[in-house]
Design an enzyme around this catalytic site. Structure first.
Site, PDB file in Angstrom:
ATOM      1  N   ASP A   1       0.820  -1.215   0.000  1.00  0.00           N
ATOM      2  CA  ASP A   1       0.000   0.000   0.000  1.00  0.00           C
ATOM      3  C   ASP A   1       0.854   1.266   0.000  1.00  0.00           C
ATOM      4  O   ASP A   1       2.075   1.195   0.173  1.00  0.00           O
ATOM      5  CB  ASP A   1      -0.962   0.000   1.217  1.00  0.00           C
ATOM      6  CG  ASP A   1      -0.300  -0.485   2.497  1.00  0.00           C
ATOM      7  OD1 ASP A   1       0.942  -0.413   2.604  1.00  0.00           O
ATOM      8  OD2 ASP A   1      -1.023  -0.933   3.402  1.00  0.00           O
TER       9      ASP A   1
ATOM     10  N   GLU B   1      -9.718  -2.719   5.916  1.00  0.00           N
ATOM     11  CA  GLU B   1     -10.316  -2.644   7.250  1.00  0.00           C
ATOM     12  C   GLU B   1     -11.502  -3.611   7.350  1.00  0.00           C
ATOM     13  O   GLU B   1     -11.985  -4.125   6.334  1.00  0.00           O
ATOM     14  CB  GLU B   1     -10.786  -1.200   7.511  1.00  0.00           C
ATOM     15  CG  GLU B   1      -9.669  -0.153   7.495  1.00  0.00           C
ATOM     16  CD  GLU B   1      -8.742  -0.206   8.726  1.00  0.00           C
ATOM     17  OE1 GLU B   1      -8.922  -1.072   9.601  1.00  0.00           O
ATOM     18  OE2 GLU B   1      -7.817   0.616   8.782  1.00  0.00           O
TER      19      GLU B   1
ATOM     20  N   HIS C   1      -7.081  -5.906  10.435  1.00  0.00           N
ATOM     21  CA  HIS C   1      -6.851  -5.488   9.051  1.00  0.00           C
ATOM     22  C   HIS C   1      -5.555  -6.072   8.499  1.00  0.00           C
ATOM     23  O   HIS C   1      -4.610  -6.344   9.244  1.00  0.00           O
ATOM     24  CB  HIS C   1      -6.934  -3.965   8.885  1.00  0.00           C
ATOM     25  CG  HIS C   1      -5.813  -3.175   9.468  1.00  0.00           C
ATOM     26  ND1 HIS C   1      -6.003  -1.969  10.107  1.00  0.00           N
ATOM     27  CD2 HIS C   1      -4.484  -3.392   9.509  1.00  0.00           C
ATOM     28  CE1 HIS C   1      -4.837  -1.494  10.505  1.00  0.00           C
ATOM     29  NE2 HIS C   1      -3.901  -2.339  10.165  1.00  0.00           N
TER      30      HIS C   1
ATOM     31  N   ASN D   1      -7.401  -4.542  14.694  1.00  0.00           N
ATOM     32  CA  ASN D   1      -8.778  -4.898  14.342  1.00  0.00           C
ATOM     33  C   ASN D   1      -8.817  -5.979  13.257  1.00  0.00           C
ATOM     34  O   ASN D   1      -9.856  -6.221  12.652  1.00  0.00           O
ATOM     35  CB  ASN D   1      -9.542  -3.659  13.876  1.00  0.00           C
ATOM     36  CG  ASN D   1      -8.919  -3.016  12.649  1.00  0.00           C
ATOM     37  OD1 ASN D   1      -7.926  -3.523  12.111  1.00  0.00           O
ATOM     38  ND2 ASN D   1      -9.483  -1.905  12.194  1.00  0.00           N
TER      39      ASN D   1
HETATM   40  P1  PGA Z   1       2.265  -2.279  12.756  1.00  0.00           P
HETATM   41  O1  PGA Z   1       1.013  -2.287  11.817  1.00  0.00           O
HETATM   42  O2  PGA Z   1       3.225  -3.265  12.200  1.00  0.00           O
HETATM   43  O3  PGA Z   1       2.772  -0.863  12.656  1.00  0.00           O
HETATM   44  O4  PGA Z   1       1.762  -2.640  14.113  1.00  0.00           O
HETATM   45  C1  PGA Z   1       0.507  -3.487  11.356  1.00  0.00           C
HETATM   46  C2  PGA Z   1      -0.789  -3.157  10.711  1.00  0.00           C
HETATM   47  O5  PGA Z   1      -1.543  -2.360  11.299  1.00  0.00           O
HETATM   48  O6  PGA Z   1      -1.044  -3.670   9.620  1.00  0.00           O
END
Ligand code: PGA
Length: 233
Positions: free
Chosen positions: A67, A143, A138, A136
């Site tokens: 992304d 999401e 994702h 959550n």
């Molecule tokens: P993080 O994010 O590695 O910064 O915890 C993971 C995500 O939210 O996909």
């Protein structure tokens, strides 16, 4: 789905780095899907360190990031293009023309999403994708509620996601949209490694482990994929 518990973050990162480097040894022309965020920084650090110690060849490797923010120039400190250069690309012998990140500055974002999918197809599809796990559930910027058939598209970022990433935008201009690979794009990868660590992720890890597949918890779709390795610490 293979579940592997590492004793701590360092060992999770070492294990993830060796999965990545082993995959290149097995196929020097591998196509990788790569994540950003806090979780994979230890893996990238290890990969860079191992490459300094022992020659590892990224010359024929192709990468596709999951992304990128919309409306943020790639030179901006907070862009994922900058992140990837900082943690990996500037330190290995990858050909920059083999590294792909969605162009969030495109004047035609719809076209950019289609172009990104076509680039993945032209590369023969993704062989191995590394993923982080959101609290959550994702994966990439998909999401809860995202249809499992979703492909690369523009998404609005939730307030919690914007707050989680605000530190990278000290001027307060936190992006409100991103281009993300869709769930179906990720699921088309031949192999997937998901990394999750820290107290903030334990609830999400438990939910994933419960094997209840639901669009309300996007990572649960991984149970329907034949080749997933979950690395937790
Ligand atoms: P993080 O994010 O590695 O910064 O915890 C993971 C995500 O939210 O996909």
């Amino acid at each position: 789905m293979i579940w592997e518990q590492a004793p701590d973050y360092d060992q999770l990162s070492a294990r993830a780095a060796s999965l990545l480097l082993d995959s290149i040894r097995a196929n020097p022309q591998i196509v990788l899907g790569l994540p950003t965020g806090k979780t994979p920084t230890g893996m990238y650090e290890r990969v860079v360190r191992d490459c300094e110690r022992e020659y590892h060849c990224f010359k024929d490797v192709t990468t596709f990031n999951l992304d990128e923010y919309v409306g943020i120039p790639k030179e901006h400190d907070g862009s994922y293009a900058t992140y990837m250069k900082r943690v990996l690309f500037d330190h290995i012998d990858i050909d920059p023309s083999h590294t792909h990140i969605p162009n969030g500055m495109s004047h035609n974002l719809e076209f950019e999403c289609r172009r990104y999918e076509a680039e993945i197809d032209d590369a023969g599809g993704i062989d191995l994708t590394f993923l982080g796990l959101g609290r959550n559930g994702h994966i990439a910027f998909n999401e809860p509620g995202t249809p499992f058939r979703s492909r690369t598209r523009v998404v609005d970022l939730s307030e919690s996601t914007r707050a989680a990433n605000a530190a990278y935008f000290p001027d307060g201009n936190v992006p409100s949209q991103a281009i993300t690979m869709g769930i179906a794009t990720i699921m088309a990868s031949k192999r997937i490694v998901l990394l999750a660590t820290g107290s903030g992720k334990q609830e999400a890890i438990a939910r994933l482990r419960s094997r209840q597949i639901s669009v309300d918890f996007p990572a649960s779709v991984l149970w329907t994929h034949p080749n997933v390795h979950v690395l937790v610490a």
